[in-house]
Design an enzyme around this catalytic site. Sequence first.
Site, PDB file in Angstrom:
ATOM      1  CE  LYS A 230      -4.127  -1.786   2.218  1.00  0.00           C
ATOM      2  NZ  LYS A 230      -4.945  -1.682   3.411  1.00  0.00           N
ATOM      3  CG  HIS A 233      -0.263   7.371   4.275  1.00  0.00           C
ATOM      4  ND1 HIS A 233       0.012   7.870   5.520  1.00  0.00           N
ATOM      5  CD2 HIS A 233      -0.919   6.190   4.463  1.00  0.00           C
ATOM      6  CE1 HIS A 233      -0.463   7.051   6.431  1.00  0.00           C
ATOM      7  NE2 HIS A 233      -1.024   6.016   5.818  1.00  0.00           N
ATOM      8  CG  HIS A 236       3.131   5.277   6.492  1.00  0.00           C
ATOM      9  ND1 HIS A 236       2.318   5.011   5.417  1.00  0.00           N
ATOM     10  CD2 HIS A 236       2.622   4.569   7.530  1.00  0.00           C
ATOM     11  CE1 HIS A 236       1.366   4.167   5.791  1.00  0.00           C
ATOM     12  NE2 HIS A 236       1.527   3.885   7.068  1.00  0.00           N
TER      13      HIS A 236
HETATM   14  N1  ARG Z   1       0.485   0.376   9.835  1.00  0.00           N
HETATM   15  C1  ARG Z   1      -0.327   1.329  10.517  1.00  0.00           C
HETATM   16  C2  ARG Z   1      -0.928   2.307   9.523  1.00  0.00           C
HETATM   17  O1  ARG Z   1      -0.394   2.483   8.468  1.00  0.00           O
HETATM   18  C3  ARG Z   1       0.426   2.101  11.552  1.00  0.00           C
HETATM   19  C4  ARG Z   1       0.871   1.293  12.728  1.00  0.00           C
HETATM   20  C5  ARG Z   1       1.009   2.096  13.969  1.00  0.00           C
HETATM   21  N2  ARG Z   1       1.451   1.323  15.069  1.00  0.00           N
HETATM   22  C6  ARG Z   1       0.682   0.546  15.840  1.00  0.00           C
HETATM   23  N3  ARG Z   1       1.251  -0.131  16.791  1.00  0.00           N
HETATM   24  N4  ARG Z   1      -0.605   0.471  15.634  1.00  0.00           N
HETATM   25  O2  ARG Z   1      -1.922   2.942   9.815  1.00  0.00           O
END
Ligand code: ARG
Length: 707
Positions: A230, A233, A236
Amino acid sequence: MGRRLLSGAQRFSTTVLRSILPYRSLNNSPALKSCPYSFGQFNPCRPSFAARNITTSIETNMASATSLPAAVESLSLHTSSEASKFPNCYPSLNPVDTYRQHIAEKLGAAADLDAEKIYTRLQWTNSLDKGDLVLAVPSLQIKGRNPQELCKELAEKFPESDLILPPVALGVHLQFFFKPEPLTKTVIAQILKDKATYGSNGNQGLRDANDPSKGRKKIIVEFSSPNIAKPFHAGHLRSTIIGGFLANLYTVVGWDVTKMNYLGDWGKQYGLLANGYKNFGDEEKLLKDPINHLFNVYVKINAIMSEQDGPIKELKEQIKTKKEKSEDVSELEKELAKLVDASEDEKARRYFKSMEDGDADALALWRQFRDLSIQKYRETYARLNIDFDVYSGESQIKQESMAKANDTLEKSGVSEKSEGAVIVDFIRHKAKKLGKAIIVRKDGTPLYLTRDIGAILERDEAYHFDKMIYVVASQQDLHLAQLFKITELMGYKDLASRCQHINFGMVRGMSTRKGTVKFLDDILRDVGDKMHEVMKKNPEKYEQIANPVETADTLGITSVMVQDMSGKRINGYDFNLDAMTSFEGDTGPYLQYAHARLCSIVRKAELNVEELPSANLALLTETHAVDLVRQLSQWPDVVLNTTKTLEPTTILTYLFRMTHILSSGYDTLKVVGSEPEVKKARLALYESARQVLHNGMRILGLSPVKR
Ligand code: ARG
């Protein structure tokens, strides 16, 4: 002086050790199969659960130090074993501590006040005209005295001093100005000696400040955490920048830091991706550019899935209407079943199920996608001076941990059944704002939140951390608040209190000039290109750069990062390519320019830097020089303050303020054409400024350029 510098080997060994220690032990453990947890479909004893616990090869690869990206420079820090009667007082690491100590003792003795109280109430100032340190007299809490009068009295009582000018009483504030000459000598000598460690303080991270043998405090910084296949963005990107900064900050104040990437690497979308790959995949492209190739595959298969969605929905509608009229729908239902069965959505679900059930081929493909993506990410992160110690991810959370959590929640009456699912109703737990959260779906499968609950427990056990930070966008405020609250309700109040969500606002309009951005690499390439154009506008300077493309690349990365770190984290900002790449204003390129200019001054002077400590610093008498030294003396305090604000802008604001003082003094403090002794003293000053700028940029994660 009792100062101890961590040797290169020591420093390195912590990094290497960390990456050798596996995040999780290998989990194809038979123990799972005899596990005591069992409820409904959420049964961790099913063999499929054991199959889920996979340690990927990339994590094992990371054990070899040689695979660390070359671009990632390590940070250095120093500690002190000196003992002071004042709390957190390390004169050998922080020159201002010498002054605090001095003021506290002198004033305490002269006015018959508690010296420690004075010591802890002394504050730094926002601008040099307000002094170097200031004491707000009311903070001494002396009853029955008019603070203004007391302030005046204290100013009068303050004795003659070698280090401090007679203090200034301004209202209720007692301002202290450092005497220039001794300050200049101390500060410059210290910077030239400590170099990259100036500003660091390993004592802050000790479990027990008086007993280093008790070890350092442990922190996990979880950041970046993109989702495989994905787009990467803006959320991130910000998490990566802010998280990298926080990891550096905790490192230079002596904590034992583990940088963790929690990948979105599990779920039905993987089934979709795998099926898409069977149709549109190309191994060569996959190996060459896994992130983009997988994304393209994902987009294609997703489009097909969306197309199929229409007719399915339509048919469902038809059936509903007919049912309402009590008409026969059996034929339509058959047709619907056929459509659903052949749909990509259903195929993806089945494929993902096969992964959950431990199908070897399916898992092998998944592992390949994951490993290749991580390899690519590692290269990109290296450009931002970041190397993760652990690539964790949603796939890595043991069903066992989630089941155990669910069991605890159920037994303690925290969770409840609702329409076949398991939920936590926070209203019942005096946390109305948190609403309700599903913990287990109707079909028995876990969710994003469920995995985070499993993860928090696993990490606590594996790392015994003192603190864990989640660097995640403010859009997930609710998610993390729910996570922490559930942790607390489960009976892990202490664990919850060790965790912190570091959030941040949105970036608006992040796009490359060719269109919307998808990946970090695209953003960095685009900004690098733009930077190259900006640099070409000054042909004279451009020609002096030996490797313009590389420099443009570094400046581009700096632009993005500095723009991101300029405001408070919680504030969003507009992604503005023109503004961020400009050399004017408080931008990344300006900061780099300031550093390169200092490098060039020192380089052109053709004097050995190692000779600078013998310079006659009494020659630095000009206000510009003195102000710069005063500013440089604050650096260790700025780092300390940043550990309280946890805002990159605390450092950035300081660096800009310092570089402004610096650039306004260039005309006065000339090097070329000055007397040899004056020249040497000024070079010592410039080299010190360069060092502080360098140290600050490094904590922010920037790579200072020399030319
Ligand atoms: N992968 C998730 C996203 O893109 C973010 C993860 C954040 N960390 C967590 N422990 N939930 O939204």
